[in-house]
Motif scaffolding. Structure first.
Motif, PDB file in Angstrom:
ATOM      1  N   LEU A 118       0.847  -1.192   0.000  1.00 52.69           N
ATOM      2  CA  LEU A 118       0.000   0.000   0.000  1.00 52.69           C
ATOM      3  C   LEU A 118       0.879   1.236   0.000  1.00 52.69           C
ATOM      4  CD1 LEU A 118      -2.908   1.159   0.431  1.00 52.69           C
ATOM      5  CD2 LEU A 118      -2.468   0.925   2.886  1.00 52.69           C
ATOM      6  N   GLN A 120       0.063   4.436   0.998  1.00 51.08           N
ATOM      7  CA  GLN A 120      -0.116   5.276   2.190  1.00 51.08           C
ATOM      8  C   GLN A 120      -1.399   4.884   2.896  1.00 51.08           C
ATOM      9  OE1 GLN A 120      -0.640   9.395   1.236  1.00 51.08           O
ATOM     10  NE2 GLN A 120      -2.184   9.005  -0.313  1.00 51.08           N
ATOM     11  N   PRO A 123      -3.483   0.555   7.287  1.00 53.62           N
ATOM     12  CA  PRO A 123      -3.986  -0.711   6.750  1.00 53.62           C
ATOM     13  C   PRO A 123      -4.621  -1.640   7.773  1.00 53.62           C
ATOM     14  CG  PRO A 123      -1.635  -0.866   7.063  1.00 53.62           C
ATOM     15  CD  PRO A 123      -2.039   0.534   7.477  1.00 53.62           C
ATOM     16  N   VAL A 142       2.960  -0.912   4.297  1.00 55.38           N
ATOM     17  CA  VAL A 142       2.948   0.407   3.672  1.00 55.38           C
ATOM     18  C   VAL A 142       4.352   0.643   3.151  1.00 55.38           C
ATOM     19  CG1 VAL A 142       2.591   2.876   4.019  1.00 55.38           C
ATOM     20  CG2 VAL A 142       1.145   1.229   5.209  1.00 55.38           C
ATOM     21  N   SER A 144       6.407   3.312   0.570  1.00 54.11           N
ATOM     22  CA  SER A 144       6.311   4.521  -0.241  1.00 54.11           C
ATOM     23  C   SER A 144       7.635   4.910  -0.881  1.00 54.11           C
ATOM     24  CB  SER A 144       5.768   5.682   0.590  1.00 54.11           C
ATOM     25  OG  SER A 144       6.601   5.911   1.697  1.00 54.11           O
TER      26      SER A 144
END
Length: 167
Positions: A118, A120, A123, A142, A144
């Motif tokens: 993911l 951002q 979760p 997460v 990024s």
């Protein structure tokens, strides 16, 4: 018999459409028409680069067709496979995983491992959903950017360690 009503023939040619009439999902081109689609395409490329960077000798298979019941990537490391599904949120709110059930149902039948990556957000609800469907065979992280490579590596390696190659 030929339809002789000119209105029915000419309106589609000139782009006038009736309100409420939409093109079916299966006929829409899958492209980068929306902001989220552009973000998703770029995010998939970044995750692909991260997988290649973390496991340079691994085989990475991409699913070029858009379906809800297949993961975006299959990562094969040392003869063991882990499915990788990327999810993009345009806001930093909760990620509930509402698009995951078809994929989870299929993986539950197949006995495969899954990492949901993911961009951002929180979760927690999606983690509960995956735990209910797959148990310890799935996780959500997460990620990024390269600063979160350690989290991605730990998640995938943790699922790979669970697998027994020869029962």
């Amino acid at each position: 018999m030929i339809d002789t009503r000119w209105k029915r023939w000419l309106l589609p040619l000139f782009g006038r459409r009736r309100a409420g009439r939409r093109t079916p999902e299966s006929f829409r081109p899958r492209g980068t028409t929306s902001r989220v689609s552009r973000l998703a395409a770029r995010y998939d490329a970044e995750v692909d680069e991260a997988l290649q960077r973390l496991w340079p000798k691994a085989r990475i298979y991409h699913d070029r067709e858009f379906t809800r019941d297949r993961a975006d990537f299959l990562l094969v490391v040392r003869g063991r496979g882990v499915m990788v599904e990327t999810k993009v949120k345009s806001d930093p709110g909760l990620f509930r995983g509402s698009t995951l059930p078809p994929l989870l149902d299929r993986l539950q039948r197949d006995g495969r491992r899954l990492v949901v990556v993911l961009n951002q957000g929180d979760p927690t609800p999606a983690r509960e959903l995956i735990a209910a469907k797959l148990g310890d065979k799935g996780c959500v992280i997460v990620w990024s950017g390269p600063e979160h490579d350690a989290d991605l590596k730990d998640a995938v390696e943790g699922l790979l360690r669970q697998m027994v190659r020869h029962p």
